[in-house]
Design a protein around this motif. Structure first.
Motif, short mmCIF file in Angstrom:
data_model
loop_
_atom_site.label_atom_id
_atom_site.label_comp_id
_atom_site.label_asym_id
_atom_site.label_seq_id
_atom_site.Cartn_x
_atom_site.Cartn_y
_atom_site.Cartn_z
N PRO A 506 46.67 -25.73 38.42
CA PRO A 506 46.44 -26.37 37.12
C PRO A 506 44.98 -26.36 36.68
O PRO A 506 44.70 -26.49 35.49
CB PRO A 506 46.95 -27.80 37.33
N ASN A 507 44.05 -26.23 37.62
CA ASN A 507 42.63 -26.23 37.27
C ASN A 507 42.16 -24.88 36.72
O ASN A 507 41.06 -24.78 36.19
CB ASN A 507 41.78 -26.61 38.48
N ALA A 508 42.96 -23.83 36.91
CA ALA A 508 42.57 -22.49 36.45
C ALA A 508 42.79 -22.36 34.95
O ALA A 508 43.77 -22.88 34.41
CB ALA A 508 43.35 -21.43 37.21
N ARG A 509 41.88 -21.65 34.30
CA ARG A 509 41.99 -21.40 32.87
C ARG A 509 42.01 -19.89 32.64
O ARG A 509 41.10 -19.18 33.06
CB ARG A 509 40.82 -22.04 32.12
N ARG A 510 43.05 -19.42 31.95
CA ARG A 510 43.21 -17.98 31.73
C ARG A 510 43.13 -17.69 30.23
O ARG A 510 43.74 -18.38 29.42
CB ARG A 510 44.54 -17.51 32.29
N SER A 511 42.38 -16.63 29.91
CA SER A 511 42.22 -16.29 28.49
C SER A 511 41.90 -14.82 28.35
O SER A 511 41.59 -14.13 29.33
CB SER A 511 41.11 -17.14 27.86
N LYS A 512 41.97 -14.34 27.11
CA LYS A 512 41.59 -12.97 26.78
C LYS A 512 40.27 -13.00 26.03
O LYS A 512 40.13 -13.70 25.02
CB LYS A 512 42.65 -12.31 25.90
N ILE A 513 39.28 -12.26 26.52
CA ILE A 513 37.98 -12.18 25.86
C ILE A 513 37.66 -10.71 25.66
O ILE A 513 37.47 -9.97 26.63
CB ILE A 513 36.88 -12.87 26.70
N ALA A 514 37.63 -10.28 24.41
CA ALA A 514 37.38 -8.87 24.09
C ALA A 514 38.33 -7.95 24.82
O ALA A 514 37.96 -6.87 25.27
CB ALA A 514 35.93 -8.51 24.40
N GLY A 515 39.58 -8.40 24.98
CA GLY A 515 40.59 -7.60 25.65
C GLY A 515 40.58 -7.70 27.15
O GLY A 515 41.43 -7.12 27.83
N ILE A 516 39.62 -8.45 27.71
CA ILE A 516 39.51 -8.59 29.16
C ILE A 516 40.30 -9.83 29.59
O ILE A 516 40.19 -10.90 28.99
CB ILE A 516 38.04 -8.72 29.58
N ASP A 517 41.09 -9.68 30.63
CA ASP A 517 41.85 -10.79 31.19
C ASP A 517 40.91 -11.62 32.07
O ASP A 517 40.44 -11.13 33.11
CB ASP A 517 43.01 -10.24 32.02
#
Length: 690
Positions: A506-517
């Motif tokens: 739950p502490n992990a945050r996942r996102s897309k930044i300039a197409g990068i995972d």
């Protein structure tokens, strides 16, 4: 770039303030330094070090015994390590027959565990979910005094240890390291390797091992270290319940009092064995880790050997005379050695490389160092001080070395001492310790093909190990089930148990930044950022099966960009103690980096620059090509006089000497775009998969 996966461990802005020591009946609080509290179990003298840290529901439990190969004598060399192996073979209340032997018990909890032996200590540890602390405490206490020590266990473990010995004999650098110590030390027991002599390994009796165990495995010769997610009062009660049943040793622990006599002239040793490329090593006697000069000696070693801006990298490696220069300086209880290793590049001469090393040392003694060089070395030390707090295992592992050196508070005090070192101090210790009359020079001279060439480092300043130790119960490089260790030791990640994974997610945050995972995970470590990323650019993607192209492409990434050369990039990183590494695997290009939080933008900018605008300069190609060709010529003897080349993975094949010679000659003659013309095999039948 859109297929890049990036994982970053982002440090929290602050950590909890250090809590006051607890009062638990039966213990005396000795001192608190930094975030570590020291206690003594009054009934038997057991030392206990506690450092609570609750960012992850995991912990490391470690028992360090102050006994290593320095406590052995002729006839029992290697006994400390062999006994370490037997500590996993059963104790009074933990046996395979009961279904709760060490491996059975710990693997049920998801723990990662191992043990190591070195010159001054033996340690046993578990990285596990915090709910399993009582299990580890009870098991470790049982084998402290209730080990079975059976002859039927000694015989098979002796062969395991003997195999370790033989692997070391097949390594040019390890073989040379042993010979240097045996030449440099004539009286002190650092003379012999921790692995021991073959005849002692094979012939030591179970009775001798029992005598050794009954001499050194007592509470008053041990330190329990607990780092991670636990409540101090409860942990101390658990330790008292399990370890408090044992008394103080019936006799004083024998003191090792032998001192090495002064050396009155330079010594030399030459090791001639089957191999591919030579090695030059120059060693000097240096003080123990507790000596006031040790911090300055560490910085001096860094200035000479650590990083692309180090003096010996520029003087030797950058001139294609070596595949990489390394300075080996251990944290030891007694005076030891600072050894400079230079594995030779193809065509380099021992005499030439040795002369350059000596010239650079004399220049250092005569002219000293610059403020900029010292500042960079101190910055690395300051960053390392933060990095070693990154994860419970990293902390416990570092404390373990300082415990064995004689003072665990060196964990903090050496870093503080480094901040006070001046350029005058560096020149003073250089003239004091880098003396010709206290030196030992070693050459590894290859004879016929038949042994592994000394492998090049992934980057300047990095190594798995150059030294003859420590020796593990199960080598983490060979045994995946025991792998808390190399990855944990290098990254100091803490190696949590599998059972804790769901609590951490739950502490992990996942996102897309300039197409990068991008996956970001905050930790409780102050001011540290650790980054891992990967791209699908591994050896398996080489054109027409040629692994050289992706391998050398990855190796050239840190050789400069279109905007700045490798020395400018290295200076920026080294000035803040940061590091970036590129490693080409079978399927992926792995990128790893570590820095202080304030320097993360700099590191990310440099990674982007190296990936998008690498220089790929023709003049830089010979260095990585030499580094790659050196280990690719590694061989093992086989009845068919064939060669097994592991770096052709995933095509691990038998190769005839003629074919290998033809292939390496082709690589040397052709430019990278034409390497696909080089062929290892002409017929499929010549390449049976192994």
């Amino acid at each position: 770039m859109k297929r890049l996966l990036l994982v970053a461990g982002l440090a929290l802005a602050s950590v909890a303030l250090h809590a006051a020591p607890v009062n638990v009946q039966g213990y005396a609080h000795v001192k608190s330094v930094g975030s570590v509290d020291e206690y003594t179990l009054q009934s038997n003298g057991l030392q206990v070090l506690l450092m609570p840290e609750h960012s992850s529901p995991t912990l490391t439990f470690m028992v360090t015994y102050r006994v290593g190969s320095r406590n052995e004598v002729t006839g029992t060399t290697g006994s400390t390590h062999l006994l370490e192996h037997l500590m996993f073979k059963g104790s009074k209340n933990h046996t395979r027959e009961m279904g709760n032997n060490v491996d059975q018990l710990l693997e049920r909890t998801g723990a990662r565990y191992n043990a190591t032996t070195w010159l001054d200590r033996t340690n046993y540890y578990e990285n596990m979910g915090s709910e399993h602390l009582a299990t580890a405490v009870d098991m470790e206490a049982d084998r402290m005094r209730n080990l079975l020590l059976r002859e039927e266990d000694r015989k098979p473990e002796m062969t395991v240890v003997r195999n370790e010995f033989e692997r070391g004999e097949n390594s040019p650098i390890q073989a040379l390291y042993k010979e240097i110590y045996q030449t440099a030390f004539v009286a002190h027991p650092y003379h012999h390797s921790t692995i021991g002599h073959r005849s002692d390994i094979e012939k030591v009796s179970i009775g001798k091992l029992r005598e050794f165990y009954d001499t050194f495995y007592w509470p008053n010769n041990a330190t329990v270290t607990i780092i991670g997610d636990f409540e101090p009062a409860k942990a101390l009660e658990l330790v008292k319940k399990s370890f408090g049943v044992y008394p103080h040793s019936p006799k004083p622990i024998p003191e090792m009092y032998t001192e090495e006599p002064e050396q009155h002239g330079p010594r030399r040793v030459i090791v001639k064995r089957p191999g591919q490329l030579g090695v030059v090593a120059v060693a000097y006697k240096v003080p123990a880790a507790t000596n006031p000069d040790f911090a300055a000696v560490q910085l001096m070693n860094a200035i000479l050997t650590d990083g692309k801006n180090s003096r010996l990298y520029k003087a030797i490696t950058n001139k294609n005379l070596s595949t990489g220069v390394e300075g080996e300086l251990g944290i030891f209880h007694d005076p030891s050695m600072n050894i400079i290793f230079a594995p030779l590049a193809p065509g380099a001469k021992h005499e030439e490389v040795e002369a350059i090393i000596l010239q650079e040392i004399e220049r250092l003694k005569k002219d000293g160092v610059t403020e900029a060089e010292l500042k960079a070395a101190v910055a690395k030390t300051a960053a390392d001080a933060a990095f070693k707090l990154d994860g419970s295992f990293g902390i416990a592992g570092n404390l373990n070395e300082y415990i064995s050196a004689g003072d665990w508070t060196l964990f903090y005090s050496l870093d503080e001492a480094a901040k006070k070192v001046t350029v005058a101090d560096i020149q003073r210790v250089a003239n004091k310790y880098l003396q010709e009359d206290s030196s030992t020079t070693g050459w590894f001279v290859p004879t016929t093909a038949g042994a592994a060439a000394p492998a090049a480092s992934a980057k300047a300043g990095f190594k798995d190990t150059l030294s003859d130790g420590p020796y593990y119960y199960r080598d983490p490089r060979l045994n995946a089930a025991m792998r808390p260790t190399l990855a944990a030791a290098k990254e100091a990640s803490g190696g949590g148990a599998a059972s804790a994974g769901s609590k951490m997610a739950p502490n992990a945050r996942r996102s897309k930044i300039a197409g990068i995972d991008v996956i970001a995970y905050p930790t409780g470590v102050k001011d540290v950022v650790t980054l891992r990323a990967s791209l699908p650019a591994g050896r398996a993607l080489g054109a027409k099966g040629n692994p050289a192209i992706p391998t050398l492409t990855g190796m050239l990434l840190d050789q400069g960009t279109k905007a700045q050369d490798k020395f400018a990039i290295a200076e920026k990183l080294e000035s803040v103690g940061a590091a970036i590494n590129f490693r080409v695997g079978t399927d992926l290009l792995d990128i790893s980096a570590r820095s202080l939080k304030k320097d993360a933008p700099l590191v990310l900018d440099l990674i982007a620059e190296q990936l998008r605008t690498p220089a790929f300069s023709a003049e830089d190609l010979p260095r990585p090509r030499s580094r790659w060709l050196a280990p690719s010529s590694a061989v093992w003897r086989a009845p068919t006089s064939a060669l097994l080349t592991p770096l052709h993975a995933p095509f691990i094949r038998w190769v005839t000497p003629t074919a290998m010679s033809r292939l390496t000659t082709c690589w040397r003659l052709l430019s990278p775009p034409r390497w696909t013309r080089c062929r290892l095999f002409t017929k499929p039948t010549m390449a049976p998969l192994v």
